[in-house]
Design a protein around this motif. Sequence first.
Motif, PDB file in Angstrom:
ATOM      1  N   VAL A 137       0.784  -1.142  -3.618  1.00  0.00           N
ATOM      2  CA  VAL A 137       1.046   0.158  -4.231  1.00  0.00           C
ATOM      3  C   VAL A 137       0.993   1.268  -3.187  1.00  0.00           C
ATOM      4  O   VAL A 137       1.764   2.218  -3.238  1.00  0.00           O
ATOM      5  CB  VAL A 137       0.040   0.433  -5.380  1.00  0.00           C
ATOM      6  N   HIS A 138       0.114   1.111  -2.203  1.00  0.00           N
ATOM      7  CA  HIS A 138      -0.020   2.130  -1.155  1.00  0.00           C
ATOM      8  C   HIS A 138       0.936   1.882   0.012  1.00  0.00           C
ATOM      9  O   HIS A 138       0.799   2.510   1.064  1.00  0.00           O
ATOM     10  CB  HIS A 138      -1.471   2.223  -0.677  1.00  0.00           C
ATOM     11  N   GLY A 139       1.876   0.972  -0.186  1.00  0.00           N
ATOM     12  CA  GLY A 139       2.944   0.814   0.787  1.00  0.00           C
ATOM     13  C   GLY A 139       2.686  -0.166   1.907  1.00  0.00           C
ATOM     14  O   GLY A 139       3.418  -0.193   2.881  1.00  0.00           O
ATOM     15  N   ASP A 140       1.639  -0.982   1.810  1.00  0.00           N
ATOM     16  CA  ASP A 140       1.357  -1.949   2.873  1.00  0.00           C
ATOM     17  C   ASP A 140       0.874  -3.271   2.271  1.00  0.00           C
ATOM     18  O   ASP A 140      -0.306  -3.605   2.302  1.00  0.00           O
ATOM     19  CB  ASP A 140       0.310  -1.397   3.841  1.00  0.00           C
ATOM     20  N   ALA A 141       1.813  -4.020   1.728  1.00  0.00           N
ATOM     21  CA  ALA A 141       1.495  -5.288   1.070  1.00  0.00           C
ATOM     22  C   ALA A 141       0.846  -6.288   2.016  1.00  0.00           C
ATOM     23  O   ALA A 141       0.140  -7.190   1.575  1.00  0.00           O
ATOM     24  CB  ALA A 141       2.768  -5.898   0.470  1.00  0.00           C
ATOM     25  N   GLU A 142       1.047  -6.120   3.314  1.00  0.00           N
ATOM     26  CA  GLU A 142       0.482  -7.046   4.300  1.00  0.00           C
ATOM     27  C   GLU A 142      -0.852  -6.560   4.875  1.00  0.00           C
ATOM     28  O   GLU A 142      -1.372  -7.173   5.804  1.00  0.00           O
ATOM     29  CB  GLU A 142       1.488  -7.240   5.451  1.00  0.00           C
ATOM     30  N   PHE A 143      -1.405  -5.501   4.339  1.00  0.00           N
ATOM     31  CA  PHE A 143      -2.658  -4.973   4.859  1.00  0.00           C
ATOM     32  C   PHE A 143      -3.724  -6.065   4.865  1.00  0.00           C
ATOM     33  O   PHE A 143      -3.903  -6.776   3.888  1.00  0.00           O
ATOM     34  CB  PHE A 143      -3.134  -3.779   4.038  1.00  0.00           C
ATOM     35  N   GLU A 144      -4.439  -6.157   5.987  1.00  0.00           N
ATOM     36  CA  GLU A 144      -5.469  -7.185   6.134  1.00  0.00           C
ATOM     37  C   GLU A 144      -6.832  -6.619   5.775  1.00  0.00           C
ATOM     38  O   GLU A 144      -7.262  -5.623   6.341  1.00  0.00           O
ATOM     39  CB  GLU A 144      -5.513  -7.685   7.577  1.00  0.00           C
ATOM     40  N   PHE A 145      -7.489  -7.265   4.824  1.00  0.00           N
ATOM     41  CA  PHE A 145      -8.874  -6.937   4.521  1.00  0.00           C
ATOM     42  C   PHE A 145      -9.672  -8.226   4.627  1.00  0.00           C
ATOM     43  O   PHE A 145      -9.109  -9.321   4.680  1.00  0.00           O
ATOM     44  CB  PHE A 145      -9.035  -6.274   3.154  1.00  0.00           C
ATOM     45  N   LEU A 146     -10.976  -8.105   4.688  1.00  0.00           N
ATOM     46  CA  LEU A 146     -11.847  -9.250   4.903  1.00  0.00           C
ATOM     47  C   LEU A 146     -12.443  -9.696   3.577  1.00  0.00           C
ATOM     48  O   LEU A 146     -12.901  -8.867   2.785  1.00  0.00           O
ATOM     49  CB  LEU A 146     -12.958  -8.873   5.874  1.00  0.00           C
ATOM     50  N   LEU A 147     -12.445 -10.989   3.353  1.00  0.00           N
ATOM     51  CA  LEU A 147     -12.983 -11.528   2.108  1.00  0.00           C
ATOM     52  C   LEU A 147     -14.351 -12.137   2.347  1.00  0.00           C
ATOM     53  O   LEU A 147     -14.581 -12.804   3.364  1.00  0.00           O
ATOM     54  CB  LEU A 147     -12.040 -12.581   1.536  1.00  0.00           C
TER      55      LEU A 147
END
Length: 181
Positions: A137-147
């Motif tokens: 939604v914020h324009g970065d479907a590939e954004f990397e976050f840590l799980l």
Amino acid sequence: MFDHILDPTGQSQRTAVQERAVARRLPSLAGARVGLLDNTKKNAAPLLAELGRLLEREHGATVTIQRTKHAFAFPVDDPLLKEIAAVSDVVVTGVGDCGSCSASAAADGIAFERAGLPTAVICSDAFEVTARAMADVHGDAEFEFLLTPHPVAVLNPEQVKARAKELLPVVVARVTEQASR
């Protein structure tokens, strides 16, 4: 699957041109200024504080600011983003341990990355789909976050420290050039 994802905060501004939110990574954390942003969720502040201590002790960084958002369900506001950005080289934020806080954590990470700060966003694995949807939604479907394993809120102080130790290598890899080596 989903036809359309709405931002429950009403604060995203999708544009026709989607820009990836990837700030330049640091060569190392030696001498780096670290900003910590907790989202008020239970155990977020102690987890981030422990990560900050580990980054200082094991990587030579300095925690310059630790702030708490006013509400976990909303993305970081502009004054707080600017305050943290002014004294930080990297940011660690979280903990996305529910649906709305995972969504806003992803939005926070994208905002800091777009401000030029490599950012490690920590979300619990149960809410990966929520965080990914908000990143899109914020324009970065590939954004990397840590799980990290869900839940974080129920951990006792010793478990919080152990979780921080487990997260340390992926936090370092996320904000430095280490990941590309």
